[in-house]
Design a protein around this motif. Structure first.
Motif, PDB file in Angstrom:
ATOM      1  N   UNK A 172       0.821  -1.216   0.000  1.00 17.32           N
ATOM      2  CA  UNK A 172       0.000   0.000   0.000  1.00 17.32           C
ATOM      3  C   UNK A 172       0.855   1.266   0.000  1.00 17.32           C
ATOM      4  N   UNK A 173       1.983   1.249   0.709  1.00 14.60           N
ATOM      5  CA  UNK A 173       2.806   2.465   0.768  1.00 14.60           C
ATOM      6  C   UNK A 173       3.421   2.804  -0.582  1.00 14.60           C
ATOM      7  N   UNK A 174       3.745   1.791  -1.385  1.00 14.40           N
ATOM      8  CA  UNK A 174       4.291   2.063  -2.714  1.00 14.40           C
ATOM      9  C   UNK A 174       3.202   2.536  -3.681  1.00 14.40           C
ATOM     10  N   UNK A 175       1.964   2.061  -3.511  1.00 10.46           N
ATOM     11  CA  UNK A 175       0.839   2.590  -4.285  1.00 10.46           C
ATOM     12  C   UNK A 175       0.618   4.058  -3.934  1.00 10.46           C
ATOM     13  N   UNK A 192      -3.229  10.175   4.642  1.00 11.32           N
ATOM     14  CA  UNK A 192      -3.291   9.375   3.418  1.00 11.32           C
ATOM     15  C   UNK A 192      -3.796   7.991   3.793  1.00 11.32           C
ATOM     16  N   UNK A 193      -4.872   7.584   3.119  1.00 14.50           N
ATOM     17  CA  UNK A 193      -5.438   6.263   3.381  1.00 14.50           C
ATOM     18  C   UNK A 193      -5.487   5.473   2.085  1.00 14.50           C
ATOM     19  N   UNK A 194      -5.061   4.226   2.156  1.00 13.83           N
ATOM     20  CA  UNK A 194      -5.032   3.369   0.976  1.00 13.83           C
ATOM     21  C   UNK A 194      -5.842   2.107   1.269  1.00 13.83           C
ATOM     22  N   UNK A 195      -6.761   1.797   0.366  1.00 12.62           N
ATOM     23  CA  UNK A 195      -7.536   0.564   0.445  1.00 12.62           C
ATOM     24  C   UNK A 195      -7.222  -0.243  -0.812  1.00 12.62           C
ATOM     25  N   UNK A 196      -6.886  -1.521  -0.624  1.00 11.95           N
ATOM     26  CA  UNK A 196      -6.626  -2.410  -1.766  1.00 11.95           C
ATOM     27  C   UNK A 196      -7.701  -3.488  -1.756  1.00 11.95           C
ATOM     28  N   UNK A 197      -8.400  -3.616  -2.886  1.00  9.07           N
ATOM     29  CA  UNK A 197      -9.429  -4.652  -2.972  1.00  9.07           C
ATOM     30  C   UNK A 197      -9.508  -5.190  -4.389  1.00  9.07           C
ATOM     31  N   UNK A 198     -10.198  -6.335  -4.503  1.00  3.45           N
ATOM     32  CA  UNK A 198     -10.422  -6.931  -5.810  1.00  3.45           C
ATOM     33  C   UNK A 198     -11.701  -6.360  -6.411  1.00  3.45           C
TER      34      UNK A 198
END
Length: 142
Positions: free
Chosen positions: A92-95, A118-124
């Motif tokens: 997530x930090x690299x995104x 900064x908030x990052x969500x990773x999903x399909x």
């Protein structure tokens, strides 16, 4: 003070900012081609939005949702419409670095250091949803 918000969707699979490589023979540092290509696409998409903010110097909050292609194991009819978190690489930090750099290069923020939250969500992807990156920038202003 008024709370302002702006969003952009970058089509295609999310790509994290890769580490710089070193070509010792040519004595140069280079960026991975895939990362550079995604960043160029992101800058182009952001720059093409005429309603984007210009060179924000105030503190901003950045929300990122990275939607990845759904793997075959999750494409069954019963599982296609359920949320599934992407808990694999890229990190997530690299995104976040790739997205914040794109915002800076497109002139949305003066410097990506103004991002205090900064908030990052990773999903399909769900069902027929295509891979993309959704970015929301929020700031206070007059």
């Amino acid at each position: 003070m008024t709370l302002h918000s702006w969003t952009v969707v970058i089509p295609g699979a999310p790509v994290a900012w890769g580490r710089a490589g070193i070509d010792f023979a040519r004595r140069r540092v280079f960026t991975a081609a895939r990362s550079a290509a995604w960043k160029a696409l992101a800058v182009s998409e952001v720059s093409s939005d005429s309603k984007r903010p210009r060179r924000l110097c105030c503190p901003v909050s950045v929300g990122i949702v990275a939607v990845f292609e759904r793997p075959a194991r999750l494409k069954t009819k019963a599982r296609a419409e359920t949320h599934a978190w992407h808990v694999a690489k890229p990190d997530a930090d690299n995104l976040m670095k790739a997205c914040c750099d794109a915002l800076q290069n497109a002139g949305v923020v003066a410097d990506d250091c103004v991002a205090y939250d900064v908030r990052v969500v990773k999903r399909y992807a769900l069902g027929d949803e295509q891979p993309h990156v959704f970015i929301r920038v929020t700031w206070e202003g007059e």
